[in-house]
Design a protein around this motif. Structure first.
Motif, PDB file in Angstrom:
ATOM      1  N   THR A 122       7.662  14.163 -15.437  1.00  0.00           N
ATOM      2  CA  THR A 122       9.096  14.169 -15.097  1.00  0.00           C
ATOM      3  C   THR A 122       9.725  15.539 -15.299  1.00  0.00           C
ATOM      4  OG1 THR A 122       9.121  11.884 -15.825  1.00  0.00           O
ATOM      5  CG2 THR A 122      11.261  12.927 -15.443  1.00  0.00           C
ATOM      6  N   SER A 123       9.386  16.202 -16.406  1.00  0.00           N
ATOM      7  CA  SER A 123      10.013  17.493 -16.690  1.00  0.00           C
ATOM      8  C   SER A 123       9.647  18.511 -15.610  1.00  0.00           C
ATOM      9  CB  SER A 123       9.591  17.998 -18.063  1.00  0.00           C
ATOM     10  OG  SER A 123       8.187  18.200 -18.069  1.00  0.00           O
ATOM     11  N   GLU A 124       8.405  18.479 -15.157  1.00  0.00           N
ATOM     12  CA  GLU A 124       7.980  19.407 -14.103  1.00  0.00           C
ATOM     13  C   GLU A 124       8.701  19.113 -12.799  1.00  0.00           C
ATOM     14  OE1 GLU A 124       3.812  20.591 -13.158  1.00  0.00           O
ATOM     15  OE2 GLU A 124       3.415  19.964 -15.226  1.00  0.00           O
ATOM     16  N   TYR A 125       8.843  17.812 -12.515  1.00  0.00           N
ATOM     17  CA  TYR A 125       9.499  17.420 -11.271  1.00  0.00           C
ATOM     18  C   TYR A 125      10.945  17.907 -11.259  1.00  0.00           C
ATOM     19  CZ  TYR A 125      11.574  14.581  -7.610  1.00  0.00           C
ATOM     20  OH  TYR A 125      12.260  14.171  -6.494  1.00  0.00           O
ATOM     21  N   LYS A 126      11.626  17.706 -12.393  1.00  0.00           N
ATOM     22  CA  LYS A 126      13.027  18.119 -12.467  1.00  0.00           C
ATOM     23  C   LYS A 126      13.179  19.635 -12.322  1.00  0.00           C
ATOM     24  CE  LYS A 126      15.301  14.318 -14.757  1.00  0.00           C
ATOM     25  NZ  LYS A 126      15.962  13.772 -15.940  1.00  0.00           N
ATOM     26  N   ALA A 127      12.325  20.360 -12.998  1.00  0.00           N
ATOM     27  CA  ALA A 127      12.377  21.828 -12.908  1.00  0.00           C
ATOM     28  C   ALA A 127      12.122  22.266 -11.465  1.00  0.00           C
ATOM     29  CB  ALA A 127      11.346  22.449 -13.845  1.00  0.00           C
ATOM     30  N   TYR A 128      11.218  21.550 -10.816  1.00  0.00           N
ATOM     31  CA  TYR A 128      10.868  21.892  -9.434  1.00  0.00           C
ATOM     32  C   TYR A 128      12.046  21.666  -8.492  1.00  0.00           C
ATOM     33  CZ  TYR A 128       8.297  21.863  -5.000  1.00  0.00           C
ATOM     34  OH  TYR A 128       7.854  22.115  -3.726  1.00  0.00           O
ATOM     35  N   VAL A 129      12.755  20.538  -8.673  1.00  0.00           N
ATOM     36  CA  VAL A 129      13.923  20.238  -7.832  1.00  0.00           C
ATOM     37  C   VAL A 129      14.976  21.339  -7.973  1.00  0.00           C
ATOM     38  CG1 VAL A 129      15.859  18.639  -7.469  1.00  0.00           C
ATOM     39  CG2 VAL A 129      13.538  17.745  -7.784  1.00  0.00           C
ATOM     40  N   THR A 130      15.202  21.767  -9.205  1.00  0.00           N
ATOM     41  CA  THR A 130      16.154  22.852  -9.438  1.00  0.00           C
ATOM     42  C   THR A 130      15.683  24.130  -8.756  1.00  0.00           C
ATOM     43  OG1 THR A 130      16.536  21.850 -11.596  1.00  0.00           O
ATOM     44  CG2 THR A 130      17.423  24.062 -11.263  1.00  0.00           C
ATOM     45  N   GLU A 172       0.836  -1.215   0.000  1.00  0.00           N
ATOM     46  CA  GLU A 172       0.000   0.000   0.000  1.00  0.00           C
ATOM     47  C   GLU A 172       0.871   1.265   0.000  1.00  0.00           C
ATOM     48  OE1 GLU A 172      -2.666  -0.301   3.349  1.00  0.00           O
ATOM     49  OE2 GLU A 172      -3.508  -2.209   2.626  1.00  0.00           O
ATOM     50  N   GLU A 173       1.897   1.228   0.843  1.00  0.00           N
ATOM     51  CA  GLU A 173       2.791   2.376   0.974  1.00  0.00           C
ATOM     52  C   GLU A 173       3.537   2.642  -0.342  1.00  0.00           C
ATOM     53  OE1 GLU A 173       2.688   3.974   3.903  1.00  0.00           O
ATOM     54  OE2 GLU A 173       4.100   5.507   3.200  1.00  0.00           O
ATOM     55  N   ALA A 174       4.090   1.573  -0.897  1.00  0.00           N
ATOM     56  CA  ALA A 174       4.880   1.718  -2.130  1.00  0.00           C
ATOM     57  C   ALA A 174       3.981   2.124  -3.297  1.00  0.00           C
ATOM     58  CB  ALA A 174       5.610   0.421  -2.447  1.00  0.00           C
ATOM     59  N   LYS A 175       2.755   1.610  -3.287  1.00  0.00           N
ATOM     60  CA  LYS A 175       1.812   1.942  -4.354  1.00  0.00           C
ATOM     61  C   LYS A 175       1.454   3.426  -4.310  1.00  0.00           C
ATOM     62  CE  LYS A 175      -2.884   0.576  -5.750  1.00  0.00           C
ATOM     63  NZ  LYS A 175      -2.855   0.773  -7.205  1.00  0.00           N
ATOM     64  N   GLU A 176       1.240   3.926  -3.116  1.00  0.00           N
ATOM     65  CA  GLU A 176       0.913   5.335  -3.006  1.00  0.00           C
ATOM     66  C   GLU A 176       2.074   6.200  -3.498  1.00  0.00           C
ATOM     67  OE1 GLU A 176      -1.080   6.737   0.586  1.00  0.00           O
ATOM     68  OE2 GLU A 176      -0.051   8.647   0.227  1.00  0.00           O
ATOM     69  N   THR A 177       3.288   5.826  -3.091  1.00  0.00           N
ATOM     70  CA  THR A 177       4.469   6.566  -3.547  1.00  0.00           C
ATOM     71  C   THR A 177       4.567   6.493  -5.070  1.00  0.00           C
ATOM     72  OG1 THR A 177       5.611   6.011  -1.502  1.00  0.00           O
ATOM     73  CG2 THR A 177       6.979   6.756  -3.337  1.00  0.00           C
ATOM     74  N   TYR A 178       4.381   5.287  -5.605  1.00  0.00           N
ATOM     75  CA  TYR A 178       4.461   5.112  -7.052  1.00  0.00           C
ATOM     76  C   TYR A 178       3.454   6.028  -7.754  1.00  0.00           C
ATOM     77  CZ  TYR A 178       4.316   3.115 -11.698  1.00  0.00           C
ATOM     78  OH  TYR A 178       4.366   2.968 -13.066  1.00  0.00           O
ATOM     79  N   GLU A 179       2.231   5.982  -7.284  1.00  0.00           N
ATOM     80  CA  GLU A 179       1.175   6.731  -7.971  1.00  0.00           C
ATOM     81  C   GLU A 179       1.348   8.242  -7.849  1.00  0.00           C
ATOM     82  OE1 GLU A 179      -2.425   5.010  -6.524  1.00  0.00           O
ATOM     83  OE2 GLU A 179      -2.334   3.347  -7.982  1.00  0.00           O
ATOM     84  N   ARG A 180       1.656   8.672  -6.649  1.00  0.00           N
ATOM     85  CA  ARG A 180       1.828  10.119  -6.472  1.00  0.00           C
ATOM     86  C   ARG A 180       3.011  10.627  -7.298  1.00  0.00           C
ATOM     87  NH1 ARG A 180      -1.263  12.559  -2.265  1.00  0.00           N
ATOM     88  NH2 ARG A 180       0.183  14.226  -1.781  1.00  0.00           N
ATOM     89  N   THR A 181       4.069   9.836  -7.353  1.00  0.00           N
ATOM     90  CA  THR A 181       5.224  10.266  -8.124  1.00  0.00           C
ATOM     91  C   THR A 181       4.916  10.241  -9.614  1.00  0.00           C
ATOM     92  OG1 THR A 181       6.530   9.199  -6.406  1.00  0.00           O
ATOM     93  CG2 THR A 181       7.718   9.947  -8.351  1.00  0.00           C
ATOM     94  N   ALA A 182       4.233   9.184 -10.034  1.00  0.00           N
ATOM     95  CA  ALA A 182       3.939   9.025 -11.466  1.00  0.00           C
ATOM     96  C   ALA A 182       3.026  10.131 -11.985  1.00  0.00           C
ATOM     97  CB  ALA A 182       3.315   7.648 -11.722  1.00  0.00           C
ATOM     98  N   LYS A 183       2.247  10.703 -11.096  1.00  0.00           N
ATOM     99  CA  LYS A 183       1.303  11.743 -11.535  1.00  0.00           C
ATOM    100  C   LYS A 183       1.989  13.058 -11.912  1.00  0.00           C
ATOM    101  CE  LYS A 183      -2.851  10.002  -9.271  1.00  0.00           C
ATOM    102  NZ  LYS A 183      -3.609   9.978  -8.016  1.00  0.00           N
ATOM    103  N   ILE A 184       3.182  13.262 -11.384  1.00  0.00           N
ATOM    104  CA  ILE A 184       3.903  14.499 -11.713  1.00  0.00           C
ATOM    105  C   ILE A 184       4.733  14.263 -12.971  1.00  0.00           C
ATOM    106  CG2 ILE A 184       5.540  16.262 -10.877  1.00  0.00           C
ATOM    107  CD1 ILE A 184       3.286  16.051  -8.929  1.00  0.00           C
TER     108      ILE A 184
END
Lengths: 497, 497
Positions: free
Chosen positions: B97-105, B83-95
């Motif tokens: 990748t390009s937005e996530y990378k720009a956000y980290v920067t 359940e925990e890993a699935k939630e992490t997977y889904e929440r991460t997958a929803k963002i």
């Protein structure tokens, strides 16, 4: 060659060295700071990360990069990194995975069996494990290949380019000269008095001296730190984080003083590698032997010399019990340079240390070559100790079982220690042509020494092989005469023979 | 479900938590031991390892395992881990990748811009970065989804199950009660005298007390250690290596004493999680708020209580300047419990702390919801500070710019601090039904408290959600009355109103 393959290759190396840096920090932590109970899980984590390093080194991706880049790298650093990674790839690929895995398991089992056997003075219980380790290493040597002697294939892991043929030209000569020198020393008219060094040395005082001396050597505390441990070591996590460890024995200051300087010598090497090599396998010392030459240079050629103490004896006295104020420099200098054959390698003086190495070298060479077998070791060990050092171990615990190396399968490692002595003596001889060595040390101008070592040795990391550095710096190959001359002169000065 | 998929899944989690353990050690090292120059390379290494964690969490391999295992795990631990890993997977997958990378920067840029802006008291220079961060977070909230309030999607990152709807039932009530209580305190006949606590407290003395108190709390030094740092924290590398850090202010012992106990409370949580959860994402505290409830429980409910000092004042006196021998326990107890509205959250007392949180919560909720904009923040911040605490920041540096959280994009984090106070008060109420709390503390029988917290809270790690634990332990949901009652009784005792 397309930029992108090179980039891909450098990224793989960066990933690898990132794991290695994490592994290094965990290793440092386990030996200095980690709480007792952390070890079990931490070991598993180390296993996972080490496995990742192994996977990268032997990956298809790596293979493709190496095939594409061979002979086509756009600069010398990439070219050398390709050569280094290719050798790792090939040597690893030659060992069947199942054998490698079985060997890793054996190593860890054998190390704990050795510790037990040493504690119980029971070689027999360790013998079957050592036999297996030898069998694996003989077999690895076959996989890796060699020209003349099976042992060469193992030497290569620690001192690439150095073979039995090279060693046989120098080791017997060194052994003969040093045993003769030892005889002269034993019968010399003057004998140092080590009892002058006895006393109680509070940890804080030793610590103070250790920090100060590292600082004076040019060790950069903004890119390193000093901690306590049981078995001292230096470790480079990255060029800007090279840590030294030491041990404070309140009954004997020599452990910390000379130990700190020794590890400081290793650390200076790692701190002064060209930053351009960062995140590649080239960003570390080129071999065990060259590394040891640097630690020994500082420990022996510098800090056991008379000019060093002419400058630093006062600093030492400030950090030592009051009665050292009355102890003459000359008596102190002689006492810290006492030659005394003993059973234990790591406690040996500058002269007998190499004789300890000869015992081990000759035995492991014969063992890997199949001329002797594991069961013969205890007897042969004792015979050689008697022949070369004139002392006989009372039991196997202080004889054949004393070192950890073989229990981890590290055959071919020991010669590097003696090579370190010889390299260091050759480097010193060359340095003396360019610098007024004694005056520089007497004045404490260590930056000049440090600068010279960086210019000639440190900066290159693994860009040059050990014998290549030796030749570039000294203009000749391995030559044991410099070490013999250095030791002879030194001890003539002390023992007046 | 085939054993092999489950095994594969557990191996992925083990790899992930191995990287996380290495990252944790590097983070601890950077904040305690690492030499200054190490930081640059270490940050890159951290980047590589964090990227690996992200890759595993969102890998196809993980997706396959999760799809295969959902609803079919062979035991509850695997089921919860799925359940925990699935939630992490889904929440991460929803963002994307390009937005996530720009956000980290952006995050890393914004943090350094914030530090500069705070130093220069220049909100305007930080404003555009904060606007971008808010825009990203509004957009992430949309990706993640929510029922009623956009801010709920962010709250979920820190306190899963807690929504604006939940908070609105308690926060305004708490705010009102506490501001009223603050008024009563201001006008109370008795006022503590904090000047009694002034003095010079040598570091060694504070260190001695810190070690002793952690030891008495039941903190296991064989599975942890205590070090110095600038911004104290506790960190669990694994269950058997949970480290505490503290800061020694020689002018004010309260920083180290209450700080060490606070971090010790966090550490006890991590040390007492069920070992069966090792190498899964469940092997840590279940939420920010529950974690804070544990640190606050020890810091406030235990170590700021009178029974605690009845037992420990002598120990403190032994580690404090001589003149404390003449300072009466009662005056000491009152002085360490002084209520004094100030500008700075992290220096706030037990009562005003929650009011600081209300200011931040109301602003960030409105900000994410689009009811206010970044440019409005400085003015609104100052108004709320005046309304709730009766103090007005002299400038933005001690106003809207004081906390690091928003500059790292951490919206939804602040409420957890106030929730921690409420949870802790509810836990204490329940504990008091079962234990003679004051007597236990007065006698220093901390093992009973520690045992109770482990039995009811610690052992479960992330096997239970925060409100689930609260309900299981106390038999009710979030209820702010316990906190208000606790504070009212406490301060009535001190201020005699």
């Amino acid at each position: 060659m397309s930029q992108s393959t090179e980039q891909k290759f450098m990224n793989l190396l960066k990933e690898q060295s990132s794991y290695e840096e994490a592994i290094g920090l965990m290793a440092w932590d386990m030996r200095t700071k980690a709480p007792k109970k952390a070890v079990e899980t931490r070991s598993e984590v180390l296993g996972v990360l080490s496995q990742k390093v192994h996977e990268i080194q032997t990956s298809d991706e790596m293979k493709t990069c190496l095939d594409d880049l061979e002979g086509k790298a756009t600069n010398r650093i990439v070219q050398k990194a390709v050569e280094e990674a290719k050798e790792t790839y090939e040597r690893t690929a030659k060992i069947p995975t199942s054998e490698y895995k079985a060997y890793v398991t054996l190593q860890s089992k054998a190390e704990s069996m050795w510790a037990e056997a040493k504690e119980n003075n029971d070689f027999k219980s360790f013998q079957p494990y050592l036999e297996e380790l030898v069998a694996y290493n003989r077999s690895f040597a076959e996989y890796w290949g060699y020209d003349k002697h099976k042992y060469d294939a193992l030497l290569h892991n620690y001192e690439p380019g150095v073979t039995v043929e090279v060693l046989e030209q120098v080791f017997p000569k060194v052994r003969k000269s040093l045993t003769e020198l030892l005889e002269q020393i034993k019968q010399a008219p003057v004998q140092p008095d080590p009892s002058l060094l006895e006393g109680h040395f509070p940890k804080g005082m030793q610590e103070g001296f250790s920090y100060e001396i590292l600082h004076r050597m040019g060790y950069d505390f903004n890119a390193g730190r000093l901690d306590e441990t049981v078995h001292p070591f230096a470790i480079g996590l990255n060029q800007n984080d090279v840590r030294v460890t030491t041990k404070y024995d309140e009954k004997d200051f020599r452990t910390a003083v000379f130990g700190t300087i020794h590890e400081g010598g290793h650390a200076l090497y790692e701190q002064n590698i060209d930053p351009k090599l960062a995140f590649t396998p080239l960003a570390t010392g080129t071999s065990m032997g060259i590394h040891e030459s640097q630690s020994l240079f500082w420990e022996n050629f510098v800090s056991r010399s008379r000019p060093f103490w002419e400058n630093h004896y006062e600093l030492f006295q400030n950090h030592a019990p009051e009665r050292f104020e009355a102890l003459a420099l000359d008596d102190f200098y002689k006492a810290v340079n006492e030659v005394k054959p003993s059973m234990i390698r790591i406690e040996a003086d500058e002269l007998t240390y190499c004789l300890h190495i000869m015992v081990r070298y000759e035995l492991e060479k014969a063992l890997i070559g199949g001329e002797i077998e594991v069961k013969d070791l205890p007897k042969l060990w004792n015979e050689k100790m008697e022949d070369y050092l004139g002392v006989t171990p009372a039991n196997d615990a202080e004889g054949v079982l004393q070192d950890i190396h073989w229990s981890g399968g590290d055959f071919g490692y020991f010669p590097s220690y003696a090579l370190g002595y010889m390299y260091a003596a050759q480097f010193q001889y060359t340095m003396k042509q360019e610098l007024d060595f004694n005056e520089v040390i007497q004045k404490g101008n260590f930056k000049q020494i440090q600068g010279w070592l960086t210019e000639h040795i440190h900066q290159f990391g693994k860009m040059k092989k050990p014998l290549e550095i030796l030749n570039d710096v000294t203009g000749e190959g391995l030559n044991p005469d410099y070490l013999v001359t250095y030791l002879t002169n030194k001890y003539k000065g002390i023992y007046k023979f």
